[in-house]
Every structure is written in C-alpha cells, then in structure tokens.
Design a protein around this motif. Structure first.
Motif, PDB file in Angstrom:
ATOM      1  N   GLY A  46       0.810  -1.217   0.000  1.00  0.00           N
ATOM      2  CA  GLY A  46       0.000   0.000   0.000  1.00  0.00           C
ATOM      3  C   GLY A  46       0.841   1.263   0.000  1.00  0.00           C
ATOM      4  O   GLY A  46       0.517   2.243  -0.644  1.00  0.00           O
ATOM      5  N   SER A  47       1.928   1.259   0.762  1.00  0.00           N
ATOM      6  CA  SER A  47       2.697   2.506   0.939  1.00  0.00           C
ATOM      7  C   SER A  47       4.194   2.297   0.806  1.00  0.00           C
ATOM      8  O   SER A  47       4.976   3.037   1.398  1.00  0.00           O
ATOM      9  CB  SER A  47       2.437   3.097   2.327  1.00  0.00           C
ATOM     10  OG  SER A  47       1.273   2.643   2.904  1.00  0.00           O
ATOM     11  N   GLY A  48       4.604   1.287   0.059  1.00  0.00           N
ATOM     12  CA  GLY A  48       6.033   0.930  -0.060  1.00  0.00           C
ATOM     13  C   GLY A  48       6.944   2.118  -0.297  1.00  0.00           C
ATOM     14  O   GLY A  48       8.018   2.208   0.308  1.00  0.00           O
ATOM     15  N   SER A  49       6.491   3.061  -1.142  1.00  0.00           N
ATOM     16  CA  SER A  49       7.396   4.166  -1.477  1.00  0.00           C
ATOM     17  C   SER A  49       7.581   5.134  -0.304  1.00  0.00           C
ATOM     18  O   SER A  49       8.509   5.925  -0.287  1.00  0.00           O
ATOM     19  CB  SER A  49       6.881   4.922  -2.692  1.00  0.00           C
ATOM     20  OG  SER A  49       5.583   5.388  -2.398  1.00  0.00           O
ATOM     21  N   ASN A  50       6.687   5.029   0.710  1.00  0.00           N
ATOM     22  CA  ASN A  50       6.848   5.877   1.895  1.00  0.00           C
ATOM     23  C   ASN A  50       7.522   5.139   3.058  1.00  0.00           C
ATOM     24  O   ASN A  50       7.554   5.650   4.174  1.00  0.00           O
ATOM     25  CB  ASN A  50       5.487   6.391   2.382  1.00  0.00           C
ATOM     26  CG  ASN A  50       4.959   7.462   1.469  1.00  0.00           C
ATOM     27  OD1 ASN A  50       5.733   8.121   0.777  1.00  0.00           O
ATOM     28  ND2 ASN A  50       3.649   7.623   1.442  1.00  0.00           N
ATOM     29  N   VAL A  51       7.968   3.936   2.779  1.00  0.00           N
ATOM     30  CA  VAL A  51       8.597   3.159   3.860  1.00  0.00           C
ATOM     31  C   VAL A  51      10.121   3.220   3.684  1.00  0.00           C
ATOM     32  O   VAL A  51      10.679   2.509   2.853  1.00  0.00           O
ATOM     33  CB  VAL A  51       8.093   1.686   3.860  1.00  0.00           C
ATOM     34  CG1 VAL A  51       8.796   0.879   4.948  1.00  0.00           C
ATOM     35  CG2 VAL A  51       6.582   1.636   4.063  1.00  0.00           C
ATOM     36  N   PRO A  52      10.809   4.066   4.460  1.00  0.00           N
ATOM     37  CA  PRO A  52      12.261   4.192   4.283  1.00  0.00           C
ATOM     38  C   PRO A  52      13.047   3.094   4.984  1.00  0.00           C
ATOM     39  O   PRO A  52      14.233   2.888   4.700  1.00  0.00           O
ATOM     40  CB  PRO A  52      12.582   5.554   4.901  1.00  0.00           C
ATOM     41  CG  PRO A  52      11.455   5.849   5.816  1.00  0.00           C
ATOM     42  CD  PRO A  52      10.272   5.025   5.422  1.00  0.00           C
ATOM     43  N   MET A  53      12.385   2.399   5.910  1.00  0.00           N
ATOM     44  CA  MET A  53      13.054   1.253   6.567  1.00  0.00           C
ATOM     45  C   MET A  53      12.012   0.420   7.314  1.00  0.00           C
ATOM     46  O   MET A  53      10.922   0.904   7.645  1.00  0.00           O
ATOM     47  CB  MET A  53      14.125   1.730   7.562  1.00  0.00           C
ATOM     48  CG  MET A  53      13.573   2.503   8.739  1.00  0.00           C
ATOM     49  SD  MET A  53      14.858   2.846   9.975  1.00  0.00           S
ATOM     50  CE  MET A  53      14.036   4.053  11.004  1.00  0.00           C
ATOM     51  N   ILE A  54      12.397  -0.834   7.541  1.00  0.00           N
ATOM     52  CA  ILE A  54      11.616  -1.710   8.431  1.00  0.00           C
ATOM     53  C   ILE A  54      12.506  -1.894   9.652  1.00  0.00           C
ATOM     54  O   ILE A  54      13.718  -2.100   9.499  1.00  0.00           O
ATOM     55  CB  ILE A  54      11.356  -3.073   7.757  1.00  0.00           C
ATOM     56  CG1 ILE A  54      10.519  -2.888   6.490  1.00  0.00           C
ATOM     57  CG2 ILE A  54      10.695  -4.052   8.718  1.00  0.00           C
ATOM     58  CD1 ILE A  54      10.531  -4.103   5.576  1.00  0.00           C
ATOM     59  N   MET A  55      11.927  -1.788  10.840  1.00  0.00           N
ATOM     60  CA  MET A  55      12.769  -1.971  12.024  1.00  0.00           C
ATOM     61  C   MET A  55      12.246  -3.125  12.882  1.00  0.00           C
ATOM     62  O   MET A  55      11.092  -3.111  13.298  1.00  0.00           O
ATOM     63  CB  MET A  55      12.823  -0.685  12.835  1.00  0.00           C
ATOM     64  CG  MET A  55      13.942  -0.732  13.842  1.00  0.00           C
ATOM     65  SD  MET A  55      14.096   0.811  14.721  1.00  0.00           S
ATOM     66  CE  MET A  55      15.528   1.493  13.970  1.00  0.00           C
TER      67      MET A  55
END
Ligand SMILES: Cc1ncc(COP(=O)(O)O)c(C=O)c1O
Length: 461
Positions: free
Chosen positions: A172-181
């Motif tokens: 849905g928002s991959g381009s707004n996800v700068p990292m997974i923590m």
C-alpha cells in the motif's frame, strides 16, 4: 526447551554495593512526592530496581580491565578500531558509528531517513524507538503476530513480525517506507524472540520493495539463544554463528550496548551500506560520541555476551523467577522471555477499572510493599502517534507491568524475594479496587514525566 533451573549462578561478586533499606511509611511518602511515577523516584529510594535492564548490569573483571586500556583521543582511537573489528567479526558490518546510548543511534538514523510522509513498520516498537520515529512526524506501525500480547497464547517466537501485515503495508505505501525496524528480542511483548525464519522472510519482502531492514539489537544475543533452543536446525550451531546469520538478513543495526553489550554506557549504529553510513554519520557527528574506555568495555562485553555459558545462566535466572510466579498462578507473559517478566496487570488486579492505569497501580503497590521498581506501561497495540492522534485511545492497549532483570546484578535469592512480594499482593488482589488518574502527561515518552494521583475518593469515570 526450558533451562535447568536448579543450577546456581555462574559468576561470583568481586565488589559489592549496599542496597538501601526503607520502611513502608517512607516509601508511601516518597512515591507520593514522585507523583506516583516510579521513574521519578531517586534510585536510593529503591531496593531492587527492575525498571529497566539497560545500563544497570554488573561488568566482568575483563571489562573493568579493558576500561584502563581506553584511549582518550577525540577521533580514530585504537579503542574505536577494536570496537569496529568486533562489530565486523560478530555482525559482519564494516561501518560502525559509536554512540553514547542506543537512542542516540536511532535519533541519527531517523533524522537521516525519515520525513513527515514516512511510515515505519516493525514487530512492536520500543518506546524510545517509537518516540524517535514520531519526533520526525512519521508513523510507527506495530506489526506483531496475532496473540503476541495475549499472555496465555503459546508460540516460541512471540516477537515475530506479522508477515501478511507487513506485506500489506509495503504494497500500500512501499514508497513511503524508508526502513523496516525489527526489535530483537521484542521488548514490548516481553523479551519475546524473533525466529530466523521470520528474519529471513522479512528480508525477502523488504528486498522485493527495496526497503532496508534495520535490527534494533538491544538483546540480540538472547534472541540468538532462543533460536538455538527453539528452531531445530540451529540446535547445534554456536551463538556467534547464529548471530552472523541473523545479521545476514539485515542492512544495518542500532544497538544499545547497555543491554547485550554488558556495559553501563554506549551503543552504536552499523551497516555495510556506505551511503547510509555517511548519511547517519552526518547527524551522529552533531551530538553523539563515546569515550574510548567505554568502547573497550563494550568490545569485551560483545564477546562475553555471546558465550554459551553466560547466556544459559542469564536465561536460566529469568526462567527460575518466572516459574516461581507461574506456580502461584500470577498472570505472566508465556512463554517466559529473555530479559523480563511481564505481568498482565488487568488480569492481576481485576477489580481496578482499566481507565485507572492498572499497570502503574500494580507498580506502585509493589514498590510500597517491598521497595521494588518495575515499569507499569500501557502497551498501545497497532500504532499510537501522539501527533496524528492515531490509536491514542487505550481500548486496544495492554496494561503490562515489566520487571526487567539487570544482567549479573541480582542473585536468585533476591529475585525470590521479589517473587514473594508479588505473590503476597496477588493473594490480596481483591482488596485493591481503585487505581490512579493523570494530572499531567507529555505527548512523547510520557512514562518518564507523567504525574498521577490516587483515584480512591474520586468517582469512577
Ligand atoms: C529495544 C531497545 N532499544 C533501546 C533501548 C534503550 O537504549 P538506550 O537506553 O541505550 O537508549 C532499550 C532499552 O531497554 C531497548 O529495549
């Protein structure tokens, strides 16, 4: 597989610190002065401090010796190279930025990567991680597995990331996800581990969307211990080998050395990505730093924490404490996690209205009863952004009392004393019917400054 709880501690004391004693009357007075917020008590008003396991452990003789070797050069000291080499050897990361504590690494990282549009998914965010993400007006989304906050749900890896939820966010928002923590172990669910399988799958998904995975690594060695015990293909692998593989599935790490670095101060950010290193370094240079002597102690600590005998001893102590409570039917998070015992306070004190901060109420009871500091928290499940207001209502929150056990600090006897105090309160739980109400709270890291009053005498909301 549970550790053998009958074995004694594998360390002996070389130096002692006297524990201050106090009376119930004194504690009543002190907690009232501290606005019923245990984090506002002076530490000499506390007998056994289980408010955090961070920075409060005992260091080994080898760490104290290493401190003396610490270099005081402002930059590029031999101590910093020794730390860098240890990080490379253990985690496989070439670039290291030493910092004075874990949250400093997180702060530099979020400044480098996030903006107001950013969404950061993870398993369940530790308070300072969430606060740092939200300080950039970004959104932190907990993607814990179903049942992670249900203390009776049995799953060997209750810290796992909920993969379908993560995938949904990335789609849905991959381009707004700068990292997974991913927090290993997951503090919020009670030191619950993340499996190697889950780490591998998180990395696979992240790769599909070209998003870096950062491991919030405060308890990486304890996490590796659980992988060794509960994922059969790792049962004969050494802890350092398991750690190597865990970080093979990550692009970087933030580390609070105060936990599994076995030190009182220190931490670092590390990665193999030169661009990320440069970007984080630019911010870290503004406010971070670590004395050479602390780097030396951390370098030794990182080696000691991955020793099998140390970890067996560490987890055995937590299990012994937890088993004692379970035998008395105290409602604790199961299976028992790596660094803390977590009590479901609303099950423990069923007559206290949920609006009256049940976990903090139980924390105050335990303090007054026996001088023990725990951390009573409302764990907001599934998000909670004080700026956007998302998930601020407490209806899906869990009232957890965290009793975090500092490393190499307290004996099994002392923890038995804590267990007895809790059991005594549990036996009189039906006499406790009212909790606390808030007089003042801050939006970020509110547990540190919140001011409360006793609700008895006030009509029920
Ligand atoms: C996951 C996690 N990160 C970071 C920290 C805190 O790190 P520091 O106090 O070094 O900022 C903790 C502390 O307990 C933690 O659990």
């Amino acid at each position: 597989m549970l550790p053998d709880c009958h074995l004694p501690e594998t360390w002996r004391a070389k130096m002692v610190e006297r524990i201050p004693s106090s009376t119930k009357d004194q504690r009543q007075e002190w907690i009232c002065k501290a606005d019923y917020n245990l984090f506002k008590l002076r530490s000499n008003e506390v007998r056994f401090d289980l408010g955090t396991d961070g920075g409060s452990g005992g260091m080994s003789d080898n760490q104290w010796s290493a401190l003396m070797r610490g270099d005081s050069a402002a930059t590029r000291s031999p101590s910093s190279y020794r730390l860098q080499e240890k990080v490379k050897e253990l985690f496989g990361f070439t670039y290291t930025i030493p910092v004075h504590r874990g949250r400093a690494a997180k702060h530099a990282l979020v400044q480098a990567l996030l903006n107001e549009e950013s969404i950061v998914p993870g398993n369940a965010f530790f308070d300072t991680t969430r606060a740092n993400i939200e300080s950039q007006k970004a959104i932190a989304i907990d993607c814990a597995i179903e049942g992670a906050f249900d203390i009776y749900y049995q799953h060997p890896f209750k810290g796992n990331v909920n993969l379908p939820e993560l995938e949904k966010i990335l789609q849905g928002s991959g381009s707004n996800v700068p990292m997974i923590m991913v927090s290993i172990t997951c503090d919020k669910t009670g030191g619950q581990p993340v499996s190697m399988h889950n780490l591998r799958e998180v990395k696979r998904l992240a790769k599909m969307f070209n998003v870096p995975v950062i491991l919030d690594s405060a308890r990486f060695a304890e996490n590796a211990w659980f992988i060794q015990k509960n994922e059969s293909e790792y049962s004969s692998q050494s802890i350092p080998d398991i750690v190597q593989e865990m970080y093979h599935h990550a692009d970087g790490m933030v580390m609070s050395g105060k936990t599994d670095g076995l030190v009182n101060a220190g931490g670092f950010f590390a990665t193999n990505n030169k661009d990320l290193f440069d970007r984080v370094g630019k911010y870290a240079n503004l406010f971070c730093g670590l004395a050479g002597r602390d780097m030396e102690a951390l370098t030794v600590g990182l080696g000691e924490v991955t020793q099998q005998e140390y970890l067996d001893d560490r987890i055995r102590q937590i299990h012994r404490f937890g088993m004692r409570l379970m035998a008395a039917n105290v409602p604790i998070q199961q299976p028992i996690g790596g660094h803390a015992i977590v009590i479901d306070a609303s099950l423990f004190l069923p007559l206290v209205p949920r609006e009256e901060y049940v976990a903090k109420t139980l924390a105050v009871e335990l303090y007054v009863e026996a001088g023990i500091r725990g951390a009573g928290m409302e764990t907001v499940i599934g998000g909670g952004n004080p700026i956007t207001g998302i998930n601020r209502n407490r209806s899906n929150a869990k009232d957890f009392l965290y009793l975090a056990i500092p490393r190499q600090a307290y004996t099994n006897d002392q923890l038995s004393f804590v267990a007895n105090a809790l059991i005594q309160i549990f036996e009189r739980r039906f006499t406790i019917t009212r909790g606390l109400y808030v007089v003042h709270e801050d939006a970020i890291l509110r547990y540190l400054t919140i001011q409360l009053k006793k609700a008895d005498g006030k009509s029920i909301a």
